[in-house]
Design a protein around this motif. Structure first.
Motif, PDB file in Angstrom:
ATOM      1  N   SER A 928       5.345  17.876 -12.652  1.00 47.49           N
ATOM      2  CA  SER A 928       3.967  17.438 -12.861  1.00 47.49           C
ATOM      3  C   SER A 928       3.013  18.605 -13.067  1.00 47.49           C
ATOM      4  O   SER A 928       2.133  18.562 -13.908  1.00 47.49           O
ATOM      5  N   SER A 929       3.176  19.678 -12.275  1.00 42.51           N
ATOM      6  CA  SER A 929       2.269  20.819 -12.371  1.00 42.51           C
ATOM      7  C   SER A 929       2.834  21.958 -13.197  1.00 42.51           C
ATOM      8  O   SER A 929       2.142  22.938 -13.459  1.00 42.51           O
ATOM      9  N   GLN A 930       4.118  21.854 -13.617  1.00 39.37           N
ATOM     10  CA  GLN A 930       4.799  22.925 -14.350  1.00 39.37           C
ATOM     11  C   GLN A 930       4.693  24.245 -13.585  1.00 39.37           C
ATOM     12  O   GLN A 930       4.536  25.314 -14.152  1.00 39.37           O
ATOM     13  N   ARG A 931       4.782  24.131 -12.275  1.00 39.81           N
ATOM     14  CA  ARG A 931       4.694  25.300 -11.402  1.00 39.81           C
ATOM     15  C   ARG A 931       6.081  25.676 -10.930  1.00 39.81           C
ATOM     16  O   ARG A 931       6.908  24.826 -10.604  1.00 39.81           O
ATOM     17  N   GLN A 932       6.365  26.966 -10.918  1.00 39.41           N
ATOM     18  CA  GLN A 932       7.627  27.449 -10.382  1.00 39.41           C
ATOM     19  C   GLN A 932       7.597  27.363  -8.858  1.00 39.41           C
ATOM     20  O   GLN A 932       6.607  27.740  -8.221  1.00 39.41           O
ATOM     21  N   LYS A 933       8.677  26.882  -8.304  1.00 41.09           N
ATOM     22  CA  LYS A 933       8.737  26.694  -6.854  1.00 41.09           C
ATOM     23  C   LYS A 933      10.002  27.345  -6.310  1.00 41.09           C
ATOM     24  O   LYS A 933      11.093  27.177  -6.865  1.00 41.09           O
ATOM     25  N   LEU A 934       9.840  28.106  -5.240  1.00 37.63           N
ATOM     26  CA  LEU A 934      10.976  28.702  -4.563  1.00 37.63           C
ATOM     27  C   LEU A 934      11.658  27.626  -3.724  1.00 37.63           C
ATOM     28  O   LEU A 934      11.032  26.990  -2.884  1.00 37.63           O
ATOM     29  N   VAL A 935      12.920  27.391  -3.996  1.00 41.01           N
ATOM     30  CA  VAL A 935      13.673  26.341  -3.290  1.00 41.01           C
ATOM     31  C   VAL A 935      14.616  27.012  -2.301  1.00 41.01           C
ATOM     32  O   VAL A 935      15.431  27.860  -2.683  1.00 41.01           O
ATOM     33  N   VAL A 936      14.492  26.641  -1.059  1.00 42.48           N
ATOM     34  CA  VAL A 936      15.278  27.256   0.003  1.00 42.48           C
ATOM     35  C   VAL A 936      16.051  26.169   0.746  1.00 42.48           C
ATOM     36  O   VAL A 936      15.481  25.134   1.120  1.00 42.48           O
ATOM     37  N   HIS A 937      17.351  26.398   0.945  1.00 42.68           N
ATOM     38  CA  HIS A 937      18.194  25.464   1.694  1.00 42.68           C
ATOM     39  C   HIS A 937      18.854  26.190   2.857  1.00 42.68           C
ATOM     40  O   HIS A 937      19.215  27.370   2.747  1.00 42.68           O
ATOM     41  N   LEU A 938      18.989  25.475   3.950  1.00 41.07           N
ATOM     42  CA  LEU A 938      19.632  26.040   5.124  1.00 41.07           C
ATOM     43  C   LEU A 938      21.153  26.076   4.921  1.00 41.07           C
ATOM     44  O   LEU A 938      21.767  25.079   4.557  1.00 41.07           O
ATOM     45  N   VAL A 939      21.744  27.245   5.151  1.00 42.66           N
ATOM     46  CA  VAL A 939      23.191  27.411   5.014  1.00 42.66           C
ATOM     47  C   VAL A 939      23.853  27.480   6.379  1.00 42.66           C
ATOM     48  O   VAL A 939      24.852  26.809   6.647  1.00 42.66           O
ATOM     49  N   GLU A 940      23.287  28.294   7.265  1.00 38.80           N
ATOM     50  CA  GLU A 940      23.861  28.448   8.606  1.00 38.80           C
ATOM     51  C   GLU A 940      22.733  28.587   9.618  1.00 38.80           C
ATOM     52  O   GLU A 940      21.861  29.452   9.456  1.00 38.80           O
ATOM     53  N   PRO A 941      22.651  27.713  10.620  1.00 33.01           N
ATOM     54  CA  PRO A 941      23.585  26.618  10.905  1.00 33.01           C
ATOM     55  C   PRO A 941      23.409  25.481   9.896  1.00 33.01           C
ATOM     56  O   PRO A 941      22.296  25.160   9.506  1.00 33.01           O
ATOM     57  N   ALA A 942      24.526  24.894   9.479  1.00 37.32           N
ATOM     58  CA  ALA A 942      24.502  23.841   8.473  1.00 37.32           C
ATOM     59  C   ALA A 942      23.985  22.548   9.073  1.00 37.32           C
ATOM     60  O   ALA A 942      24.487  22.087  10.098  1.00 37.32           O
ATOM     61  N   LEU A 943      22.997  21.967   8.432  1.00 35.79           N
ATOM     62  CA  LEU A 943      22.398  20.742   8.958  1.00 35.79           C
ATOM     63  C   LEU A 943      23.390  19.595   8.959  1.00 35.79           C
ATOM     64  O   LEU A 943      23.469  18.828   9.917  1.00 35.79           O
ATOM     65  N   LYS A 944      24.193  19.465   7.928  1.00 39.09           N
ATOM     66  CA  LYS A 944      25.132  18.355   7.841  1.00 39.09           C
ATOM     67  C   LYS A 944      26.237  18.470   8.872  1.00 39.09           C
ATOM     68  O   LYS A 944      26.903  17.501   9.184  1.00 39.09           O
ATOM     69  N   GLU A 945      26.461  19.680   9.366  1.00 36.92           N
ATOM     70  CA  GLU A 945      27.484  19.884  10.379  1.00 36.92           C
ATOM     71  C   GLU A 945      26.872  19.963  11.767  1.00 36.92           C
ATOM     72  O   GLU A 945      27.460  20.463  12.694  1.00 36.92           O
ATOM     73  N   ALA A 946      25.658  19.445  11.883  1.00 41.92           N
ATOM     74  CA  ALA A 946      24.947  19.589  13.141  1.00 41.92           C
ATOM     75  C   ALA A 946      25.715  19.010  14.309  1.00 41.92           C
ATOM     76  O   ALA A 946      25.766  19.585  15.394  1.00 41.92           O
ATOM     77  N   SER A 947      26.359  17.835  14.105  1.00 44.20           N
ATOM     78  CA  SER A 947      27.075  17.209  15.215  1.00 44.20           C
ATOM     79  C   SER A 947      28.227  18.073  15.672  1.00 44.20           C
ATOM     80  O   SER A 947      28.497  18.199  16.865  1.00 44.20           O
ATOM     81  N   ASP A 948      28.915  18.706  14.719  1.00 45.74           N
ATOM     82  CA  ASP A 948      30.031  19.581  15.083  1.00 45.74           C
ATOM     83  C   ASP A 948      29.534  20.811  15.818  1.00 45.74           C
ATOM     84  O   ASP A 948      30.102  21.251  16.799  1.00 45.74           O
ATOM     85  N   VAL A 949      28.406  21.367  15.294  1.00 46.79           N
ATOM     86  CA  VAL A 949      27.867  22.574  15.926  1.00 46.79           C
ATOM     87  C   VAL A 949      27.413  22.272  17.344  1.00 46.79           C
ATOM     88  O   VAL A 949      27.655  23.025  18.281  1.00 46.79           O
ATOM     89  N   SER A 950      26.770  21.128  17.512  1.00 45.76           N
ATOM     90  CA  SER A 950      26.203  20.810  18.815  1.00 45.76           C
ATOM     91  C   SER A 950      27.262  20.454  19.837  1.00 45.76           C
ATOM     92  O   SER A 950      27.066  20.629  21.024  1.00 45.76           O
ATOM     93  N   SER A 951      28.391  19.921  19.364  1.00 43.23           N
ATOM     94  CA  SER A 951      29.411  19.497  20.315  1.00 43.23           C
ATOM     95  C   SER A 951      30.212  20.672  20.844  1.00 43.23           C
ATOM     96  O   SER A 951      30.899  20.549  21.842  1.00 43.23           O
ATOM     97  N   ARG A 952      30.109  21.799  20.134  1.00 42.58           N
ATOM     98  CA  ARG A 952      30.843  22.974  20.599  1.00 42.58           C
ATOM     99  C   ARG A 952      29.956  23.808  21.506  1.00 42.58           C
ATOM    100  O   ARG A 952      28.724  23.708  21.477  1.00 42.58           O
ATOM    101  N   PRO A 953      30.542  24.666  22.329  1.00 42.40           N
ATOM    102  CA  PRO A 953      29.731  25.591  23.123  1.00 42.40           C
ATOM    103  C   PRO A 953      28.912  26.469  22.204  1.00 42.40           C
ATOM    104  O   PRO A 953      29.290  26.741  21.059  1.00 42.40           O
TER     105      PRO A 953
END
Length: 964
Positions: A928-953
């Motif tokens: 809509s604005s034709q503006r460049q946007k910096l896109v940042v995604h979380l790699v570690e800790p991985a959000l989708k693996e949150a249950s695995d990460v949280s269940s471990r020590p």
């Protein structure tokens, strides 16, 4: 004839002042028309510029003969862009109009003045308020606006009568005010609206179609979402309400994260305005009057992430004359009355606008609002400034403009319209191109980047200027001294140079030599006024916007090596322990022996075998500088940090190929220490001489509340809180924050501490008490800027003050503190805009650097919000926003803990402030604005693996992060 004139003036902060002035009415003020024998007889200073028979004049089909144009105030306030673009010549700007413009917008007033200074446009300022034939008294019960309109009509009528002897000449009053035009025509004055006049340019000038497009007004649309705003109260009621304490006055600050939330600061109180209806059409920078809501309507706003404009106002359906939108409002929660005092912020609603922030905005047309099969149509422009609402304009060229960056102005905002309406000012270029985006940065930050006018350039000496013998008479000759400069690589505007040598008594003479800019920039000249207006040089990644013309900045004033240069010198006698024995100041002539880069100077400092005079001088300076710094730090001076970067650019394309973090070495620190010492020494001198008008710089102490969030985060990490009662206590607190497993942690805390500070400000000494002079960051009682007059106007003023204290000259604005305060306010504004422009330029080149690639880097969490986090990437000195929707967080089993300011999983910390994380970085375009946007995604800790990460020590790294 002596008269007394009374009028009201709206200040930059929105307050209304009553001004009473005495002035003389004269009959010898010339009309400005070439060949007017009557004015030539009456006046000895008849400045003839208008309707010169030897020059081409504009004859439009709407007038049909040579004529003078008199625009009224609203034409200049709202359509100056048309006058700047169109080939208008022979224009009379009335004194009444110029004063009204200045009272409404200093920025537009500066543009008008710049336009007047272009001699080829033949624009003449007529002092109608001082002419006995055109001055009009204010009638009983008449408003200021009506009186000024009558004054403009009177001057137009006088010009028409005065020029009757020139049968071939005409006079046209330009006004878009229908009532003013009707009254003018009844008085026999030729009056036209701007669009009617510009239709006469068709077939006369090449770009008449674009000029007419700039004057298209959007058709009024009924609100499609039930939004209907409240009418504003009259200015009289607003002023009375503010004086009575019923309403609060302040400057509207719209949240960069949510354009439907704003705030004002008034009497140390912040009042939040949340929601479209409560904002009531107020926009960023407007001076507004706000009514406080009842306490049971105060709210506690949840932390929000960065909501892109197209998500909030996505255009789903477009038909000619009807634009429908879907809106999502900010999530807020009402706080029960008994909890208000501890958890909520005072909230209010806007009841009136005291002063609009008039400026133009850069943006692009939302392609979804374009009908490809339509001709002239309404479209929405998405401003690049996220704080601004979309702007509805009307154009006949929508399809061709879809890929362009546009400059648009806002003309008004009706109570029944969701968006303000405006008009196209000009096309900037294709969106995404470096040249276009750089111009956008300059425009958005109000940076004056136009070429210097002929009037300014006429103040310069010749390119082959040589000093006269008389120039040396009152200067000390330091050409024999071993003087050198130390600057960043590629620096051509060299302000400062230094020397040091041992004295026979065992002490050391040190000199700081600063370019004597005021030798060339004389007070009150067009060159000086332009420098005062610009106030600072602006440094972008790929260019520099100079405060002074290059002949001075990079040539005659620059302290280049092996050439004679005039300087203003500060000379100390110091003990070997860096204690000051004596200080003196003088005008001088120097001949620098070398122009070092920081790296070159550092090599000399580190070379134990180097013993030549330049190396000896540098080592002596460095030894003293370390002692000066140690003493400053002991006194409480802060060592803060910011993630500064420098781009390596390709020679041909100027595309970024590498990013380098700036380093602070001994050579940098050495120069900094002596510049600080010079600034402090000069501040003491000019304040002693001019206790009311010395130009100084202060840094207010920050309140403890500014550090509340940071201290809360430190407490979560079991780190002692920052003590901020004094700069010394804060410095000591920062020194104690050490993580042996992560050396960057201390620097990260210093970066975040910097953001809790107030900005330093220029001020006139008499405007505040001496206790307020204190510079918190430097821990010194008095400070100024003296060492960079090529790139800062504040230093030019300080040079004049210092010279006046030595009885060399008279300080130009001595005794005129209000004017000096106005200059200081402009310098503060320009300095702030220059910093923001520099950051935006870095952001632009960061986007170019990451375009077409995805990079995984280490980052640190510096902000937690309900729907995401902000991470600082040390390698590139940039910040990235990682955000998620509620469904993503829920599916990952992650919960936002508002009390702890973190994300948790089953009670365990998952994401928290200062945490070291890994993220991916890429760039995408917002459609809509034709503006460049910096896109940042979380790699570690991985959000989708949150249950695995949280269940471990917890991992060792996570445990360390939670330990002090």
């Amino acid at each position: 004839m002596l008269r007394q004139k009374t009028f009201t003036k709206v200040t930059g902060r929105g307050s209304v002042n009553k001004v009473i002035r005495e002035h003389y009415l004269r009959d010898d003020i010339p009309c400005g028309v070439v060949g007017c024998e009557e004015c030539a007889r009456l006046s000895t200073s008849h400045d003839c510029t208008l309707l010169d028979p030897s020059k081409q004049v504009l004859i439009t089909t709407s007038v049909g003969k040579p004529h003078i144009v008199l625009p009224d105030t609203n034409i200049l306030l709202h359509h100056l862009d048309v006058l700047e673009r169109a080939p208008f010549t022979d224009v009379v700007v009335l004194q009444t109009v110029l004063e009204e413009v200045k009272g409404n917008s200093l920025g537009i007033h500066r543009r008008v003045r710049s336009l007047i200074a272009q001699g080829d446009r033949r624009i003449y300022v007529f002092s109608n308020e001082n002419n006995k034939h055109t001055f009009v008294e204010k009638l009983e019960g008449e408003t200021d606006n009506d009186r000024n309109d009558r004054s403009i009509r009177q001057a137009s009528a006088w010009y028409g009568q005065h020029l009757k002897k020139f049968n071939e000449y005409g006079v046209v009053l330009l006004t878009n005010d229908a009532a003013n035009a009707r009254l003018a025509k009844e008085a026999g004055i030729v009056a036209m609206n701007l669009k009617e006049y510009c239709r006469g340019l068709v077939g006369v000038v090449d770009d008449a179609t674009m000029i007419l497009d700039m004057l298209e007004t959007p058709t009024e649309l009924p609100s499609t979402d039930g939004v209907e705003y409240s009418e504003y109260l009259s200015v009289g009621l607003l002023q009375a309400g503010v004086q009575a304490g019923k309403y609060y006055q302040g400057t509207m600050q719209i949240s960069p994260y949510n354009s439907q939330t704003g705030s004002i600061s008034c009497d140390a109180t912040t009042i939040r305005i949340v929601g479209r209806s409560f904002l009531n059409r107020a926009m960023q920078g407007d001076s507004v009057a706000v009514e406080l809501l009842p306490r049971d309507q105060w709210i506690s706003e949840k932390h929000q992430g960065d909501e892109e404009e197209e998500a909030k106002d996505a255009t789903e359906k477009t038909t000619e004359g009807n634009i429908e939108e879907i809106v999502s409002f900010p999530a807020i929660e009402t706080v029960p009355d008994q909890q208000v005092s501890s958890t909520a912020t005072p909230c209010g609603r806007v009841v009136g606008i005291l002063k609009r922030s008039l400026r133009s905005y850069c943006g692009s047309i939302d392609r979804k609002s374009i009908r490809p099969d339509a001709g002239t149509q309404n479209v929405l422009v998405v401003p690049l400034d996220r704080r601004m609402p979309r702007i509805r304009i009307r154009t006949s060229n929508a399809t061709n403009l879809a890929t362009m960056r546009l400059l648009v102005s806002i003309d008004g905002w009706q109570v029944t319209s969701k968006y303000p309406h405006g008009h196209l000012v000009r096309v900037l270029g294709t969106a995404g191109e470096k040249s276009t985006e750089t111009e956008v940065i300059l425009l958005e930050h109000d940076v004056a980047y136009a070429d210097f006018t002929p009037q300014v350039l006429s103040c310069l000496p010749s390119a082959d200027w040589k000093p006269l013998d008389s120039d040396y008479l009152e200067r000390e000759d330091f050409r024999h001294l071993t003087i050198c400069s130390v600057d960043p690589p590629g620096c051509t505007d060299i302000d400062d140079a230094l020397h040091a040598f041992a004295l026979p008594n065992g002490n050391i003479e040190v000199g700081v030599h600063i370019a004597d800019v005021t030798h060339f920039v004389r007070a009150e000249t067009p060159l000086d006024k332009e420098a005062s207006s610009r106030s600072t040089t602006v440094y972008l990644v790929d260019r520099r916007i100079d405060m002074l013309p290059g002949l001075l900045g990079t040539n005659l004033c620059s302290l280049k090596s092996n050439v004679e240069r005039f300087a203003f010198s500060c000379i100390w006698e110091l003990t070997p322990e860096a204690q000051i024995v004596s200080t003196r100041f003088c005008k001088s002539v120097i001949a620098s022996k070398a122009s070092f880069t920081y790296d070159e100077a550092q090599s000399r400092l580190e070379d134990e075998k180097a013993s030549d005079p330049l190396a000896a001088s540098l080592k002596l300076l460095n030894s003293l500088a370390k002692q000066l710094k140690a003493r400053r730090v002991e006194a409480g001076a802060l060592t803060l940090a910011s993630p500064e970067v420098r781009f390596t650019l390709e020679t041909d394309t100027m595309n970024p190929v590498d990013v380098i973090l700036k380093e602070m070495k001994d050579a940098n620190s050495m120069v900094e220490e002596f510049m600080l010492l010079a600034n402090i020494s000069v501040a003491m001198r000019i304040y002693a001489a001019f206790p009311d008008t010395a130009v100084l710089r202060r840094h207010p102490s920050p309140p403890a509340d500014n550090f509340a969030a940071l201290n809360h985060a430190l407490a979560e990490r079991n780190v002692p809180s920052l003590e901020v009662s004094t700069s010394k206590s804060l410095a000591d607190s920062l020194d104690r924050i050490v993580d042996r497993n992560d050396p960057f942690f201390n620097r990260l805390v210093r970066i975040m501490t910097t953001r809790c500070m107030y900005q330093a400000q220029y001020f006139a000494a008499g405007s505040v008490g001496y206790d307020a002079f204190w510079h918190y960051g430097l821990a010194c009682p008095i400070y100024t800027h003296f060492t960079s007059p090529i790139r800062r106007y504040s230093d030019v003023l300080v040079h004049r003050l210092l010279a006046a204290s030595l009885d060399a000259v008279k300080f130009p604005v001595s005794g005129d503190r209000p004017r000096l305060e106005e200059i200081c306010n402009n310098m503060n504004y320009r300095h702030r805009m220059a910093q923001q422009a520099q950051r935006s330029s870095i952001e632009l080149y960061t986007h170019l650097f990451f375009k077409g690639k995805t990079v995984i880097e280490t980052a640190y969490v510096i902000k937690i919000m309900a729907n995401g986090i902000v991470g600082l990437i040390p390698k590139y000195g940039i910040e990235g926003l990682v955000k998620w929707d509620e469904m993503t967080l829920k599916s990952a089993g992650v919960t936002y803990d508002s009390e702890g300011g973190r994300f948790t999983k089953e009670g365990r910390p998952f994401l928290y402030l200062f945490q070291k994380i890994s993220i991916s970085i890429s760039v995408e375009e917002i459609e809509s604005s034709q503006r460049q946007k910096l896109v940042v995604h979380l790699v570690e800790p991985a959000l989708k693996e949150a249950s695995d990460v949280s269940s471990r020590p917890m991992s060792t790294g996570q445990k360390r992060a939670m330990e002090p």
